[in-house]
Design an enzyme around this catalytic site. Structure first.
Site, PDB file in Angstrom:
ATOM      1  N   GLY A   9       0.812  -1.214   0.000  1.00 25.52           N
ATOM      2  CA  GLY A   9       0.000   0.000   0.000  1.00 25.52           C
ATOM      3  C   GLY A   9       0.837   1.252   0.000  1.00 25.52           C
ATOM      4  O   GLY A   9       0.472   2.274   0.587  1.00 25.52           O
ATOM      5  N   GLY A  12      -0.560   4.904  -0.823  1.00 32.04           N
ATOM      6  CA  GLY A  12      -1.563   5.550   0.004  1.00 32.04           C
ATOM      7  C   GLY A  12      -1.025   6.736   0.774  1.00 32.04           C
ATOM      8  O   GLY A  12       0.146   7.110   0.667  1.00 32.04           O
ATOM      9  N   ASP A  35       2.281  -1.843  -4.516  1.00 34.81           N
ATOM     10  CA  ASP A  35       0.870  -1.448  -4.494  1.00 34.81           C
ATOM     11  C   ASP A  35       0.155  -2.273  -5.551  1.00 34.81           C
ATOM     12  O   ASP A  35       0.800  -2.910  -6.398  1.00 34.81           O
ATOM     13  CB  ASP A  35       0.701   0.053  -4.754  1.00 34.81           C
ATOM     14  CG  ASP A  35      -0.529   0.616  -4.040  1.00 34.81           C
ATOM     15  OD1 ASP A  35      -1.636   0.116  -4.314  1.00 34.81           O
ATOM     16  OD2 ASP A  35      -0.394   1.526  -3.220  1.00 34.81           O
ATOM     17  N   ILE A  36      -1.166  -2.218  -5.507  1.00 34.95           N
ATOM     18  CA  ILE A  36      -1.963  -3.001  -6.451  1.00 34.95           C
ATOM     19  C   ILE A  36      -1.960  -2.383  -7.841  1.00 34.95           C
ATOM     20  O   ILE A  36      -2.304  -3.017  -8.828  1.00 34.95           O
ATOM     21  CB  ILE A  36      -3.404  -3.173  -5.918  1.00 34.95           C
ATOM     22  CG1 ILE A  36      -4.111  -4.314  -6.647  1.00 34.95           C
ATOM     23  CG2 ILE A  36      -4.170  -1.862  -5.995  1.00 34.95           C
ATOM     24  CD1 ILE A  36      -5.414  -4.722  -6.011  1.00 34.95           C
ATOM     25  N   ASP A  50      -0.543  -7.543  -5.164  1.00 26.93           N
ATOM     26  CA  ASP A  50      -1.836  -7.662  -4.512  1.00 26.93           C
ATOM     27  C   ASP A  50      -1.619  -8.508  -3.264  1.00 26.93           C
ATOM     28  O   ASP A  50      -1.284  -9.686  -3.369  1.00 26.93           O
ATOM     29  CB  ASP A  50      -2.840  -8.333  -5.455  1.00 26.93           C
ATOM     30  CG  ASP A  50      -4.237  -8.444  -4.852  1.00 26.93           C
ATOM     31  OD1 ASP A  50      -4.396  -8.162  -3.644  1.00 26.93           O
ATOM     32  OD2 ASP A  50      -5.161  -8.835  -5.587  1.00 26.93           O
ATOM     33  N   TYR A 139     -14.396  -1.473   9.343  1.00 26.56           N
ATOM     34  CA  TYR A 139     -12.984  -1.108   9.448  1.00 26.56           C
ATOM     35  C   TYR A 139     -12.499  -1.322  10.880  1.00 26.56           C
ATOM     36  O   TYR A 139     -11.464  -1.951  11.112  1.00 26.56           O
ATOM     37  CB  TYR A 139     -12.820   0.360   9.039  1.00 26.56           C
ATOM     38  CG  TYR A 139     -11.418   0.909   9.175  1.00 26.56           C
ATOM     39  CD1 TYR A 139     -10.392   0.471   8.348  1.00 26.56           C
ATOM     40  CD2 TYR A 139     -11.137   1.903  10.111  1.00 26.56           C
ATOM     41  CE1 TYR A 139      -9.113   0.996   8.463  1.00 26.56           C
ATOM     42  CE2 TYR A 139      -9.866   2.440  10.220  1.00 26.56           C
ATOM     43  CZ  TYR A 139      -8.858   1.978   9.403  1.00 26.56           C
ATOM     44  OH  TYR A 139      -7.588   2.495   9.512  1.00 26.56           O
TER      45      TYR A 139
END
Length: 321
Positions: A9, A12, A35-36, A50, A139
């Site tokens: 990630g 982000g 990251d994806i 992923d 979350y």
């Protein structure tokens, strides 16, 4: 031994600045950003990854000789409420895949928890380290479960996993990413261009917040301290300052007197109302010496400077708490 660090990630809000800080500290070739999707990273090694693909993660961990994994890939609070099953799947299975790779290859792990683990049954005025966790969002549920998985992997397999309960994080380098505290980022972009801002929380909703440089510094500090100093293997309360939208707007108006804010609460107000207003982070301060650097006023001045390059760089004062 030379550190080899994987960041999931990395594109982000947290990952952008943490990647840069770790590369400055360890060298660009020591930090693999993942990251994806492509993030246009040109300062060091980047891999598409992923985290739901356990095999690909295992292969990357083995091939790079990773010693640390900073696992940041997740659905955030507001985005998670729109797609709760997908949020649970990514937040939970992604963490388990990272913990399994760390167990197999002996990596140290950082995983961010959140103030979202707390619910209505805490003292919102001063939420203690061991306050009950009864989250009200998917979350928060995933973060509370993740804290216990982290402790389980530490106790059962010896994985050196460390975690912080992040408050709302404010940064000038990345746009909001789907969190309930994102108003505190978006408001600065509107102020910098002289636009009105419609805030999605009520004006008196107090929440714990932190400026991103402090969050990055605290994260690295926790990861670099000796293992015997890390007494909490769920997640540490982690705090700097608290404010409401109207208090932030007033702080901005000290620099932009004409800045106008309206308050138009949406579904995120109910999420914010379930969270604590202030965190007691004495355990982090005592165990590994956490101290925030930025005050609210320091943060406001610095954000406005970075979003308006004509401003004069402010001096940052040390916070006394």
């Amino acid at each position: 031994m030379r550190n080899r660090i994987i960041i999931t990630g990395a594109g982000g809000q947290i990952g952008t600045e943490l990647t840069a800080a770790l590369r400055a500290r360890h060298g660009a070739d020591s930090v693999i950003a993942t990251d994806i999707r492509s993030i246009g990273d040109t300062t060091g090694e980047f891999r598409l990854l992923d985290v739901m693909d356990a095999g690909a993660l295992r292969e990357l961990t083995q091939d790079t000789g990773a010693t640390e994994i900073y696992h940041l890939a997740a659905y955030l609070s507001a985005s998670g409420e729109k797609q709760p099953h997908r949020a649970w799947e990514l937040n939970m299975q992604g963490l388990l895949n990272v913990l399994e790779s760390a167990r197999e290859f002996g990596c140290r792990v950082f995983w961010p928890s959140s103030i979202a683990v707390f619910g209505d049954h805490v003292d919102k005025a001063q939420c203690l380290q061991d306050s009950v966790t009864q989250p009200t969002t998917v979350y928060g549920i995933s973060k509370a479960a993740g804290e216990n998985w982290c402790r389980y992997y530490h106790r059962s397999y010896g994985v050196d996993v460390r975690s912080l309960r992040y408050p709302g994080l404010i940064s000038h380098t990345a746009m909001p990413g789907g969190g309930t505290t994102d108003y505190a980022v978006d408001i600065f972009h509107h102020a910098a261009r002289g636009a009105h801002y419609a805030c999605f929380l009520e004006n008196d909703t107090v929440l714990p917040m932190m400026y991103m440089p402090d969050a990055v510094e605290g994260t690295i500090r926790l990861m670099e301290c000796p293992a015997e100093q890390v007494a909490i293997r769920t997640s540490y309360n982690f705090a700097a300052f608290s404010f409401s939208p109207i208090e932030l707007a007033e702080a901005i108006r000290r620099h932009r007197p004409d800045f106008d804010v309206r308050y138009e609460p949406d579904f995120r107000q109910a999420i914010a109302a379930s969270w604590p207003q202030r965190l007691d982070d004495r355990c982090a301060r005592l165990d590994w010496g956490w101290r925030p650097r930025y005050t609210l006023d320091d943060m406001v001045r610095d954000m406005l400077f970075h979003l308006d390059p004509n401003r004069v760089k402010p001096e940052i004062t040390a916070q006394t708490i």
